[in-house]
Design a protein around this motif. Structure first.
Motif, short mmCIF file in Angstrom:
data_model
loop_
_atom_site.label_atom_id
_atom_site.label_comp_id
_atom_site.label_asym_id
_atom_site.label_seq_id
_atom_site.Cartn_x
_atom_site.Cartn_y
_atom_site.Cartn_z
N VAL A 134 -2.82 -6.18 5.80
CA VAL A 134 -1.76 -5.55 6.60
C VAL A 134 -0.40 -5.94 6.03
N ALA A 135 -0.25 -7.21 5.68
CA ALA A 135 1.03 -7.70 5.16
C ALA A 135 1.44 -6.95 3.90
N LEU A 136 0.53 -6.84 2.95
CA LEU A 136 0.88 -6.19 1.69
C LEU A 136 1.06 -4.68 1.87
N SER A 137 0.30 -4.09 2.78
CA SER A 137 0.51 -2.67 3.10
C SER A 137 1.88 -2.45 3.70
N ALA A 138 2.33 -3.38 4.56
CA ALA A 138 3.64 -3.27 5.18
C ALA A 138 4.76 -3.37 4.14
N VAL A 139 4.62 -4.29 3.20
CA VAL A 139 5.62 -4.42 2.13
C VAL A 139 5.72 -3.12 1.35
N ALA A 140 4.59 -2.56 0.99
CA ALA A 140 4.60 -1.31 0.24
C ALA A 140 5.18 -0.17 1.08
N ALA A 141 4.82 -0.12 2.36
CA ALA A 141 5.27 0.98 3.23
C ALA A 141 6.79 1.00 3.36
N VAL A 142 7.39 -0.16 3.58
CA VAL A 142 8.85 -0.21 3.74
C VAL A 142 9.53 0.15 2.42
N GLY A 143 8.98 -0.31 1.30
CA GLY A 143 9.55 0.05 0.01
C GLY A 143 9.47 1.54 -0.26
N TRP A 144 8.29 2.12 -0.01
CA TRP A 144 8.15 3.56 -0.21
C TRP A 144 9.07 4.35 0.73
N PHE A 145 9.26 3.84 1.95
CA PHE A 145 10.14 4.52 2.89
C PHE A 145 11.57 4.59 2.34
N LEU A 146 12.06 3.48 1.84
CA LEU A 146 13.41 3.47 1.29
C LEU A 146 13.52 4.37 0.07
N ARG A 147 12.51 4.38 -0.75
CA ARG A 147 12.53 5.24 -1.93
C ARG A 147 12.38 6.72 -1.57
N ALA A 148 11.73 6.99 -0.44
CA ALA A 148 11.55 8.38 -0.02
C ALA A 148 12.86 9.05 0.35
N HIS A 149 13.90 8.25 0.64
CA HIS A 149 15.19 8.81 1.03
C HIS A 149 16.16 8.88 -0.14
N GLU A 150 15.70 8.56 -1.32
CA GLU A 150 16.54 8.73 -2.50
C GLU A 150 16.52 10.19 -2.94
N PRO A 151 17.62 10.68 -3.50
CA PRO A 151 17.68 12.10 -3.91
C PRO A 151 16.58 12.48 -4.89
N LEU A 158 6.18 10.08 -1.17
CA LEU A 158 5.75 10.37 0.20
C LEU A 158 4.27 10.05 0.39
N LEU A 159 3.47 10.33 -0.64
CA LEU A 159 2.06 9.97 -0.56
C LEU A 159 1.89 8.46 -0.50
N GLY A 160 2.71 7.73 -1.26
CA GLY A 160 2.66 6.28 -1.19
C GLY A 160 3.03 5.77 0.18
N LEU A 161 4.05 6.37 0.79
CA LEU A 161 4.46 5.97 2.14
C LEU A 161 3.35 6.21 3.15
N GLY A 162 2.80 7.41 3.15
CA GLY A 162 1.71 7.71 4.08
C GLY A 162 0.49 6.85 3.83
N GLY A 163 0.18 6.62 2.55
CA GLY A 163 -0.99 5.80 2.23
C GLY A 163 -0.83 4.35 2.66
N ALA A 164 0.37 3.80 2.50
CA ALA A 164 0.60 2.41 2.89
C ALA A 164 0.53 2.24 4.41
N VAL A 165 1.15 3.16 5.14
CA VAL A 165 1.05 3.10 6.60
C VAL A 165 -0.39 3.29 7.05
N GLY A 166 -1.09 4.21 6.41
CA GLY A 166 -2.49 4.43 6.74
C GLY A 166 -3.35 3.21 6.47
N ALA A 167 -3.10 2.53 5.35
CA ALA A 167 -3.87 1.34 5.02
C ALA A 167 -3.65 0.23 6.05
N ALA A 168 -2.38 0.00 6.42
CA ALA A 168 -2.08 -1.01 7.43
C ALA A 168 -2.78 -0.70 8.74
N THR A 169 -2.80 0.56 9.12
CA THR A 169 -3.44 0.97 10.38
C THR A 169 -4.94 0.84 10.30
#
Length: 489
Positions: A134-151, A158-169
């Protein structure tokens, strides 16, 4: 000088940290460490060699699925430990690698080192437990989230973000919800982040990762609300309970503090824990002043959310509960360290600051190693006792298919290759009548602590004291087994 700087930047710092983490696990934590209680429950769900133990409402099956390919090939605990150690090191690298475009190459590596150096991270890296994942999934999820808002964000982000949140869950349903909540809130609160794609990725990951847990809630408990109610009962009643003191007392062990009435061990080694929120808030203040708050404030917000259930909703604690919090807070702390070193002027002062911080890091890692040795010894003693009891039960004639009931029946049953059952407590899954009927058809042993006496249903069973283990096994008398007596030692 230019060549030297370029060479310095080419050093794969994060890969070196991940490699060191793997080596340290294999050298310090994995060898000769047996399977703990929770591990036997998770592994029994997918182990073709053992009956599945009762799977209580709060648990999630992600770690069982992760271990399933190994168990399909071998039941060897050392092999499982080795595979999980290597996988956790690879996951450490992958999770913090997500942050490299955000923080550069050195800060994610330092954050990974701070997290990997904790005794809890080292001990649970090769274990089949969900918290580290869960810890490592959370680290990846927050990183992907921040990168998802870059131009320049791509669909892969987005797939990384969804995958990381899904893995933690998938690894722990409740933690996945607590992780997704601040991320979804940020999509609504921060104007620049009000885009549907990241929010949909988070919601999709949450749904995908929680699908199995939700389906099982309806199949076994009659719905989500019923499963949550059962989960609360298993946890001792979820409600407003301040568990910060319990978390502090269990920081250096025991591995489970329930009830948490033991005194704090090694209070001198808790300074890092007390300083952690101060450092995180300082990092937020510095980031706000520098005009780049997102990479610092969001990990702190997610860490705070993930700490809520373990600080204010339960009345016990375990050091592993806070692994997701530590993994996220390592990022702003590493950023603060980097900014502190860079702000030092002139060059000799910067070298002095860097040297002082490096010395503090060495001291910190040394103290973590000290605690790791003690807790690893405790874990080995506990699992060794489970194995000894299982060996004694075999000498008493229990062979699969068989049944172990009573005190610590789940781990001991797994070691003995038997099914397990309980008529009371958090793992109650049968009645006395059903249990006695089952005891007629297969070899059965009821376990109790040596001084507690037999369970009520086993008052007329034969007692066998298992010397050196603290347990007594009660076996039905021969006339109580129409299928044949259980042989003696």
């Amino acid at each position: 000088m230019t060549v030297r700087v370029a060479w310095h930047r080419r050093i794969p710092w994060l890969a070196l940290v991940a490699g060191g983490f793997a080596v340290a696990q294999l050298a310090l934590a994995a060898p000769h460490l047996g399977l703990g209680w929770d591990e036997t429950v998770y592994l029994s769900q997918v182990d073709p060699r053992n009956p599945a133990a009762y799977f209580s409402a709060p648990r999630s099956r992600g770690i069982s699925l992760l271990a399933a390919p190994v168990l399909a090939v071998t039941g060897s605990t050392p092999v499982l430990r080795t595979v999980l150690a290597l996988l956790s090191a690879a996951a450490l690298y992958s999770a913090y690698r997500v942050w490299r475009p955000l923080l550069g190459s050195r800060r994610p590596a330092l954050a990974a080192l701070l997290f990997a150096g904790l005794w809890t991270t080292m001990l649970y890296g090769p274990q089949a437990m969900p918290n580290l994942w869960v810890a490592l999934s959370a680290v990846a999820a927050v990183g992907w989230f921040l990168r998802a808002h870059e131009p320049s964000a791509s669909r892969a982000v987005l797939l990384g973000l969804g995958g990381a949140v899904g893995a933690a869950t998938l690894f722990r349903f409740s933690d996945g919800v607590w992780l997704a909540a601040p991320l979804l809130a940020a999509c609504g609160v921060v104007r620049a982040w009000r885009r549907p794609a990241p929010a949909l990725a988070i919601a999709g990951g949450l749904a995908a990762g929680g699908a199995q847990w939700i389906a099982e809630a309806y199949v076994r408990w009659g719905g989500i609300g019923a499963r949550l109610h059962a989960s609360s009962a298993t946890e001792g009643g979820m409600g407003l309970h301040w568990a910060g003191g319990d978390a502090w007392r269990s920081l250096n062990g025991p591995l489970l503090c329930r009830p948490c009435t033991l005194p704090l061990t090694h209070p001198e080694l808790t300074l890092w824990w007390l300083a952690l929120p101060v450092l995180a808030l300082t990092a937020c203040a510095v980031a706000l002043r520098a005009g780049r708050p997102a990479e610092t404030v969001l990990p702190v917000a997610c860490a705070a959310a993930l700490s809520v259930p373990y600080l204010v909703l339960i009345d016990y604690s375990a050091p592993r509960f806070f692994l997701p919090v530590y993994a996220l807070l390592a990022l702003p702390v590493a950023t603060l360290v980097g900014r502190t070193v860079r702000a030092a002027r002139p060059i000799p002062a910067r070298a002095a600051v860097a040297g002082g911080l490096a010395a503090l890091l060495v001291v910190h890692l040394t103290t973590q190693y000290t605690v790791l040795q003690e807790r690893d010894a405790d874990a080995r003693a506990t699992t060794g006792r489970y194995q000894a009891v299982a060996d004694d039960l075999r000498r008493l004639g229990l062979r699969p298919p068989c049944l172990v009931i009573g005190s610590h029946s789940q781990p001991i049953g797994y070691y003995a290759g038997c099914a397990s059952a309980d008529v009371s407590g958090n793992n109650r899954n049968t009645t006395e009548a059903a249990l006695l009927h089952r005891a007629i058809t297969e070899p059965t042993a009821a376990l109790a602590k040596a001084r507690s006496g037999p369970p009520g249903y086993a008052q007329d069973w034969t007692a066998h004291r298992l010397r050196g283990t603290g347990y007594t096994a009660y076996l039905p008398k021969p006339h109580q087994h129409p299928a044949g007596p259980v042989s003696g030692p």
